[in-house]
Design a protein around this motif. Structure first.
Motif, PDB file in Angstrom:
ATOM      1  N   UNK A  10      37.708  47.848  35.345  1.00 33.23           N
ATOM      2  CA  UNK A  10      39.073  47.896  35.881  1.00 33.23           C
ATOM      3  C   UNK A  10      39.473  46.559  36.501  1.00 33.23           C
ATOM      4  N   UNK A  11      38.565  45.935  37.229  1.00 34.40           N
ATOM      5  CA  UNK A  11      38.882  44.651  37.869  1.00 34.40           C
ATOM      6  C   UNK A  11      39.218  43.592  36.825  1.00 34.40           C
ATOM      7  N   UNK A  12      38.422  43.553  35.751  1.00 35.96           N
ATOM      8  CA  UNK A  12      38.686  42.577  34.690  1.00 35.96           C
ATOM      9  C   UNK A  12      40.021  42.868  34.010  1.00 35.96           C
ATOM     10  N   UNK A  14      42.671  44.236  35.371  1.00 39.29           N
ATOM     11  CA  UNK A  14      43.743  43.798  36.262  1.00 39.29           C
ATOM     12  C   UNK A  14      43.847  42.280  36.315  1.00 39.29           C
ATOM     13  N   UNK A  15      42.719  41.593  36.190  1.00 41.94           N
ATOM     14  CA  UNK A  15      42.743  40.126  36.141  1.00 41.94           C
ATOM     15  C   UNK A  15      43.496  39.648  34.908  1.00 41.94           C
ATOM     16  N   UNK A  16      43.230  40.282  33.767  1.00 41.26           N
ATOM     17  CA  UNK A  16      43.967  39.925  32.540  1.00 41.26           C
ATOM     18  C   UNK A  16      45.462  40.113  32.765  1.00 41.26           C
ATOM     19  N   UNK A  17      45.828  41.243  33.336  1.00 39.40           N
ATOM     20  CA  UNK A  17      47.236  41.535  33.545  1.00 39.40           C
ATOM     21  C   UNK A  17      47.894  40.503  34.452  1.00 39.40           C
ATOM     22  N   UNK A  18      47.259  40.172  35.564  1.00 41.01           N
ATOM     23  CA  UNK A  18      47.822  39.179  36.480  1.00 41.01           C
ATOM     24  C   UNK A  18      48.000  37.836  35.781  1.00 41.01           C
ATOM     25  N   UNK A  19      47.029  37.467  34.977  1.00 45.18           N
ATOM     26  CA  UNK A  19      47.107  36.193  34.252  1.00 45.18           C
ATOM     27  C   UNK A  19      48.296  36.194  33.299  1.00 45.18           C
ATOM     28  N   UNK A  20      48.468  37.258  32.522  1.00 48.69           N
ATOM     29  CA  UNK A  20      49.539  37.293  31.535  1.00 48.69           C
ATOM     30  C   UNK A  20      50.915  37.377  32.195  1.00 48.69           C
ATOM     31  N   UNK A  21      50.995  38.066  33.332  1.00 47.56           N
ATOM     32  CA  UNK A  21      52.268  38.138  34.044  1.00 47.56           C
ATOM     33  C   UNK A  21      52.711  36.782  34.575  1.00 47.56           C
ATOM     34  N   UNK A  22      51.753  35.898  34.810  1.00 49.56           N
ATOM     35  CA  UNK A  22      52.070  34.588  35.386  1.00 49.56           C
ATOM     36  C   UNK A  22      52.446  33.548  34.340  1.00 49.56           C
ATOM     37  N   UNK A  23      52.319  33.887  33.059  1.00 49.39           N
ATOM     38  CA  UNK A  23      52.635  32.944  31.983  1.00 49.39           C
ATOM     39  C   UNK A  23      54.044  33.225  31.479  1.00 49.39           C
ATOM     40  N   UNK A  24      54.911  32.229  31.573  1.00 46.21           N
ATOM     41  CA  UNK A  24      56.292  32.427  31.131  1.00 46.21           C
ATOM     42  C   UNK A  24      56.348  32.518  29.609  1.00 46.21           C
ATOM     43  N   UNK A  25      57.228  33.367  29.130  1.00 49.51           N
ATOM     44  CA  UNK A  25      57.385  33.531  27.687  1.00 49.51           C
ATOM     45  C   UNK A  25      58.588  34.397  27.383  1.00 49.51           C
ATOM     46  N   UNK A  26      59.781  33.901  27.741  1.00 44.83           N
ATOM     47  CA  UNK A  26      60.981  34.687  27.473  1.00 44.83           C
ATOM     48  C   UNK A  26      61.217  34.755  25.973  1.00 44.83           C
ATOM     49  N   UNK A 126      44.168  43.370  24.877  1.00 46.21           N
ATOM     50  CA  UNK A 126      43.031  42.493  25.141  1.00 46.21           C
ATOM     51  C   UNK A 126      41.883  43.290  25.754  1.00 46.21           C
ATOM     52  N   UNK A 127      42.202  44.205  26.648  1.00 50.56           N
ATOM     53  CA  UNK A 127      41.172  45.044  27.279  1.00 50.56           C
ATOM     54  C   UNK A 127      40.483  45.924  26.243  1.00 50.56           C
ATOM     55  N   UNK A 128      41.243  46.459  25.307  1.00 51.87           N
ATOM     56  CA  UNK A 128      40.632  47.267  24.244  1.00 51.87           C
ATOM     57  C   UNK A 128      39.624  46.435  23.471  1.00 51.87           C
ATOM     58  N   UNK A 129      40.025  45.233  23.058  1.00 54.97           N
ATOM     59  CA  UNK A 129      39.110  44.365  22.312  1.00 54.97           C
ATOM     60  C   UNK A 129      37.879  44.032  23.144  1.00 54.97           C
ATOM     61  N   UNK A 130      38.096  43.664  24.409  1.00 56.10           N
ATOM     62  CA  UNK A 130      36.981  43.299  25.279  1.00 56.10           C
ATOM     63  C   UNK A 130      36.014  44.467  25.468  1.00 56.10           C
ATOM     64  N   UNK A 131      36.546  45.655  25.696  1.00 58.17           N
ATOM     65  CA  UNK A 131      35.701  46.819  25.961  1.00 58.17           C
ATOM     66  C   UNK A 131      34.896  47.205  24.718  1.00 58.17           C
ATOM     67  N   UNK A 132      35.523  47.144  23.565  1.00 57.86           N
ATOM     68  CA  UNK A 132      34.811  47.473  22.331  1.00 57.86           C
ATOM     69  C   UNK A 132      33.665  46.496  22.073  1.00 57.86           C
ATOM     70  N   UNK A 382      49.613  50.335  38.909  1.00 61.97           N
ATOM     71  CA  UNK A 382      48.253  50.032  38.453  1.00 61.97           C
ATOM     72  C   UNK A 382      47.471  51.267  38.040  1.00 61.97           C
ATOM     73  N   UNK A 383      47.760  52.413  38.637  1.00 59.94           N
ATOM     74  CA  UNK A 383      47.084  53.642  38.217  1.00 59.94           C
ATOM     75  C   UNK A 383      47.468  53.998  36.783  1.00 59.94           C
ATOM     76  N   UNK A 384      48.744  53.830  36.460  1.00 59.27           N
ATOM     77  CA  UNK A 384      49.199  54.104  35.087  1.00 59.27           C
ATOM     78  C   UNK A 384      48.678  53.045  34.127  1.00 59.27           C
ATOM     79  N   UNK A 385      48.591  51.802  34.597  1.00 60.85           N
ATOM     80  CA  UNK A 385      48.030  50.747  33.756  1.00 60.85           C
ATOM     81  C   UNK A 385      46.584  51.067  33.389  1.00 60.85           C
ATOM     82  N   UNK A 386      45.799  51.516  34.372  1.00 59.33           N
ATOM     83  CA  UNK A 386      44.409  51.881  34.087  1.00 59.33           C
ATOM     84  C   UNK A 386      44.344  53.022  33.078  1.00 59.33           C
ATOM     85  N   UNK A 387      45.212  54.000  33.247  1.00 62.25           N
ATOM     86  CA  UNK A 387      45.241  55.109  32.285  1.00 62.25           C
ATOM     87  C   UNK A 387      45.574  54.600  30.881  1.00 62.25           C
TER      88      UNK A 387
END
Length: 400
Positions: A10-12, A14-26, A126-132, A382-387
């Protein structure tokens, strides 16, 4: 595999999510976020040779930095290929977002939107790929699809070449809020435009010699409303919605530039939506009839009328999956295994799923925590994100 047995970091995640949210890409400027996703995938063990960009951006009628990012994960057990999709872009209001954690949410600093739509989806894939890969979980062949320009018209999905999906038989699109919601269908949309060219004259000295494009437009919209084509549309042969989004002039300027001149040009743009493609077209034609009627009503002293150019085009088609569709059954099984009662939803907004389904890949859309999207109040639950992450991993590993 149950909720407890899914080896999710879960921590990893959330780290991915924080990283992607910080990258601009309109929308249309997805190169940086695409690079960040590619880098993250390489770090979790996806070989660079498995990643590629298509040339959809060359077919999109708007400037677009890059094509769709497509990633192939070879299967570790037999089974039909699965497709996981989401979109890379955000709405312009997300430019400069500064994500921060606030309790069980991720929020922005209040001056911009956040970009959870659909950076939550980007993180889930990305989390799906990492977990697999990290846990060597058995899974069939999988393709990950990260589309461009979803927010400005579903262009990346529309211009996708279905052959690039490797024969995927079903798709899980991640672009929603609640993990319990399974979006199994959505309306289609028709866009319409009206160009009205009238005749300028001095509004005080000789108004009768002018033909007001503004008045033609105003009367047309009033007639469309009177005839039942504006807003919520309910007729004996169909239902839908419509809206007028733009009433202006040339090159994003106002319709007219002075009060003492009869306005000689107006540009009006709107949309029509319906679960039935033919009825969305019918709504657009209802607007065309209203504009034609208004054109006849506004004349100069010689009986002349304005020139009217009206056009309409399909933005995306509607679709709806049956409850017995294999992808709906697979998603339902996954949610119930996690103790989540699925809610089947038909959306009044368009999704990449509209075009993916049109391309021959039945697609459901799942939620992963994005909320209050397209506003400065946007946040990620974040609870829904984890789900959402757990659903993704389980969807990838379920027995066929």
């Amino acid at each position: 595999m149950s909720n407890n047995s899914i080896p999710l970091d879960v921590a990893a995640a959330e780290d991915h999510l924080m990283r992607f949210l910080s990258v601009e890409g309109v929308t249309g400027q997805e190169a940086n976020i695409a690079a960040a996703v590619s880098d993250a995938l390489k770090k979790v063990g996806v070989p660079e040779s498995a990643m590629r960009f298509d040339d959809a951006n060359k077919r999109i009628p708007l400037p677009t930095e890059t094509g769709n990012l497509i990633v192939d994960l070879p299967g570790t057990r037999p089974g039909p290929r699965l497709l996981f999709s989401t979109h890379l872009d955000t709405v312009p209001l997300c430019a400069g977002a500064k994500p921060r954690r606030e309790g069980d949410r991720i929020v922005s600093d209040g001056t911009t939107a956040l970009g959870g739509d659909a950076r939550t989806g980007v993180a889930v894939l990305v989390v799906v790929a990492e977990t697999l890969l990290k846990n060597k979980l058995p899974h069939p062949p999988i393709t990950l699809l990260f589309t461009v320009r979803e927010e400005s018209g579903l262009h990346g999905a529309r211009e996708l070449n279905p052959a690039d999906l490797g024969g995927a038989v079903m798709c899980i699109n991640v672009d929603g809020q609640m993990a319990s919601d399974l979006i199994i269908g959505a309306v289609g949309q028709e866009n319409w435009e009206a160009e009205i060219t009238g005749r300028a004259s001095h509004a005080g000295v000789a108004p009768e010699k002018g033909i007001s494009a503004t008045m033609v437009g105003a009367l047309a919209l009033a007639e469309a409303r009177r005839a039942g084509w504006f807003g919520k549309v309910v007729k004996s042969d169909g239902r839908g919605t419509s809206n007028v989004g733009i009433f202006g002039g040339k090159d994003n300027k106002p319709a007219g530039d002075a009060t003492n001149v009869v306005t000689d040009y107006a540009f009006i743009k709107g949309e029509a939506r319906s679960p039935e493609s033919a009825f969305a077209t019918k709504i657009a034609k209802g607007y065309e009839e209203a504009f034609t009627k208004a054109q006849r009503e506004v004349t100069d002293d010689a009986g002349g009328t304005a020139e009217l150019k009206f056009s309409h085009v399909t933005s995306y088609p509607p679709f709806e999956l049956g409850k017995d569709t294999p992808i709906v059954q697979r998603a339902t099984k996954a949610l119930k295994a996690l103790g989540i009662e699925p809610v089947l939803v038909f959306s009044n907004g368009g999704l990449d799923a509209n075009w993916l389904d049109k391309h021959g890949v039945p697609t459901i859309t799942i939620g992963s925590g994005q909320a209050e999207i397209h506003t400065i109040k946007e946040y990620v639950n974040l609870a829904e994100f984890e789900k959402g992450c757990r659903i993704g991993v389980l969807m990838a590993t379920l027995d066929d």
